[in-house]
Design an enzyme around this catalytic site. Structure first.
Site, PDB file in Angstrom:
ATOM      1  N   SER A   1      12.294   2.795  -2.117  1.00 32.46           N
ATOM      2  CA  SER A   1      11.767   2.371  -3.412  1.00 32.46           C
ATOM      3  C   SER A   1      12.451   3.093  -4.564  1.00 32.46           C
ATOM      4  CB  SER A   1      10.276   2.695  -3.498  1.00 32.46           C
ATOM      5  OG  SER A   1       9.608   2.320  -2.328  1.00 32.46           O
TER       6      SER A   1
ATOM      7  N   HIS B   1      11.564  -4.107  -4.764  1.00 30.00           N
ATOM      8  CA  HIS B   1      12.398  -4.190  -3.564  1.00 30.00           C
ATOM      9  C   HIS B   1      13.111  -5.533  -3.577  1.00 30.00           C
ATOM     10  CE1 HIS B   1      10.496  -0.695  -1.716  1.00 30.00           C
ATOM     11  NE2 HIS B   1       9.400  -1.136  -2.276  1.00 30.00           N
TER      12      HIS B   1
ATOM     13  N   HIS C   1       8.154  -2.513   4.872  1.00 28.51           N
ATOM     14  CA  HIS C   1       7.112  -1.500   5.099  1.00 28.51           C
ATOM     15  C   HIS C   1       6.012  -2.033   6.016  1.00 28.51           C
ATOM     16  CE1 HIS C   1       8.896  -0.279   1.204  1.00 28.51           C
ATOM     17  NE2 HIS C   1       8.621   0.944   1.592  1.00 28.51           N
TER      18      HIS C   1
ATOM     19  N   TYR D   1       2.938  -1.407   5.655  1.00 28.60           N
ATOM     20  CA  TYR D   1       1.764  -1.800   4.857  1.00 28.60           C
ATOM     21  C   TYR D   1       1.846  -3.231   4.343  1.00 28.60           C
ATOM     22  CZ  TYR D   1       4.657  -0.383   0.796  1.00 28.60           C
ATOM     23  OH  TYR D   1       5.661  -0.238  -0.124  1.00 28.60           O
ATOM     24  N   GLU D   2       3.047  -3.847   4.465  1.00 29.50           N
ATOM     25  CA  GLU D   2       3.164  -5.242   4.045  1.00 29.50           C
ATOM     26  C   GLU D   2       2.530  -6.193   5.056  1.00 29.50           C
ATOM     27  OE1 GLU D   2       7.201  -6.131   2.125  1.00 29.50           O
ATOM     28  OE2 GLU D   2       7.508  -4.171   3.042  1.00 29.50           O
TER      29      GLU D   2
ATOM     30  N   ALA E   1      11.004   7.519  -0.903  1.00 27.61           N
ATOM     31  CA  ALA E   1      10.241   8.307  -1.876  1.00 27.61           C
ATOM     32  C   ALA E   1       9.102   8.959  -1.120  1.00 27.61           C
ATOM     33  CB  ALA E   1       9.687   7.395  -2.960  1.00 27.61           C
TER      34      ALA E   1
ATOM     35  N   MET F   1       5.428   6.453   3.320  1.00 25.60           N
ATOM     36  CA  MET F   1       4.913   5.278   4.038  1.00 25.60           C
ATOM     37  C   MET F   1       6.025   4.509   4.747  1.00 25.60           C
ATOM     38  SD  MET F   1       2.467   3.936   0.957  1.00 25.60           S
ATOM     39  CE  MET F   1       1.470   5.074  -0.012  1.00 25.60           C
ATOM     40  N   SER F   2       7.085   5.200   5.145  1.00 29.35           N
ATOM     41  CA  SER F   2       8.222   4.451   5.702  1.00 29.35           C
ATOM     42  C   SER F   2       9.049   5.292   6.659  1.00 29.35           C
ATOM     43  CB  SER F   2       9.107   3.971   4.537  1.00 29.35           C
ATOM     44  OG  SER F   2       9.776   5.071   3.944  1.00 29.35           O
TER      45      SER F   2
ATOM     46  N   ASN G   1       6.420  12.965  -6.471  1.00 26.04           N
ATOM     47  CA  ASN G   1       5.182  13.456  -7.098  1.00 26.04           C
ATOM     48  C   ASN G   1       4.684  14.663  -6.317  1.00 26.04           C
ATOM     49  OD1 ASN G   1       4.762  11.073  -5.191  1.00 26.04           O
ATOM     50  ND2 ASN G   1       2.750  12.046  -5.130  1.00 26.04           N
TER      51      ASN G   1
ATOM     52  N   HIS H   1       2.245   4.361  -8.526  1.00 29.15           N
ATOM     53  CA  HIS H   1       3.464   3.675  -8.084  1.00 29.15           C
ATOM     54  C   HIS H   1       4.531   3.613  -9.178  1.00 29.15           C
ATOM     55  CE1 HIS H   1       5.958   1.205  -5.569  1.00 29.15           C
ATOM     56  NE2 HIS H   1       5.894   0.167  -6.391  1.00 29.15           N
TER      57      HIS H   1
END
Ligand code: HPA
Length: 278
Positions: free
Chosen positions: A31, A62, A84, A86-87, A114, A212-213, A236, A251
């Site tokens: 990302s 993306h 991802h 989560y998709e 990230a 998350m990846s 972050n 995000h």
């Protein structure tokens, strides 16, 4: 032949017709890292949606295209837009780029992402090389039927992250004055960011950063015997007791921070790619 092998054959045949370059290095851009594409002298770009059996992406920011070109003299393929978990895709679908990369002959797999910083001393804008990971996704891309040509049923991944590539990346960062850590990446499913209790748990488990990846692709790449390097941009400060002074993960802010680190990521990758091709 397994379903996966069958699907990959169609993908590979299409790509062989659409592009003549034979990449040795595959790069997945996380990302906000789209600008890293500027390091590539692009020969061909193909939208994921035009590639047979390539899983569809849905997330903002993306793009979703495969880029064939050169970094210096080295032929590379870049997956500009990551898939991802989560998709709602399966782990096998999320890992599809890693399967495609090895099928078209790439021997090196470089993943970028990230992540939220957990370890003491990690600051937004820093980079972190993965020396290991915690797979907390509750799933594995190798789960399910495995046909011939798929690699080992139970591959060892204690040495998932290549020590030589890590060394090259650390040296490049040092030469360029880039703040670079070496740490453990914990993969959570998302898409909600972590609770404070989850972040404290991750800290105690030995995670230095959370995202998350990456883990699905790395597992698939290692099953195929690829040499792997993975790099996080700390977007972050995720540790609750420090975060009191700063905003919770967001995000848009994450993408902005990652985008600022794009030049550093590019510098490190260019150095590593030049060194492995020398
Ligand atoms: N948590 C999970 N994934 C992330 C974060 C985070 O704090 N920052 C960027 N990706």
């Amino acid at each position: 032949m397994s379903d996966l092998r069958l699907r990959l054959t169609l993908t590979k045949n299409y790509l062989a017709k659409a592009n003549k370059l034979r990449p040795t290095v595959a790069i997945v851009l996380g990302s906000g890292l789209g600008a890293v594409v500027d390091m590539v002298d692009i020969k061909t770009a193909i939208a994921y949606k035009d590639i047979p059996n390539f899983p569809a992406t849905t997330v903002d920011g993306h793009k979703g295209r495969m880029i064939f070109g050169r970094v210096g003299a080295t032929p590379v393929v870049v997956f500009d837009g990551r898939l991802h978990y989560y998709e709602g895709l399966s782990m096998e679908q999320v890992a599809y780029p890693a399967y495609v990369a090895q099928d078209i002959g790439a021997r090196f797999f470089i993943a970028t992402n990230a992540a939220g910083g957990i370890a003491d001393g990690y600051r937004p804008g820093d980079l972190m090389l993965l020396r290991d990971h915690l797979n907390l996704l509750g799933d594995n891309p190798l789960r399910g039927a495995q046909g011939p040509g798929q690699g080992q049923r139970f591959p060892a991944i204690v040495d998932a992250y290549d020590a030589t590539l890590i060394d090259l990346a650390l040296r490049e960062a040092q030469a360029a004055g880039i703040r670079m850590h070496l740490g453990v990446y914990a993969a959570m499913t998302g898409p909600s960011y972590e609770t404070d209790a989850e972040l404290r748990m991750l800290y105690r488990l030995g995670a230095d950063a959370v995202g998350m990846s990456t883990v699905p692709e790395v597992i698939a790449a290692r099953q195929g015997g690829m040499r792997v390097l993975a790099l996080s941009v700390i977007a972050n400060d995720a540790m609750p007791r420090r975060r009191r002074r700063v905003a919770a993960a967001d995000h848009v802010a994450v993408l902005a921070e990652v985008s600022r680190a794009g030049t550093s990521v590019r510098r490190v990758l260019e150095g590593v790619i030049a060194a492995i091709s020398a």
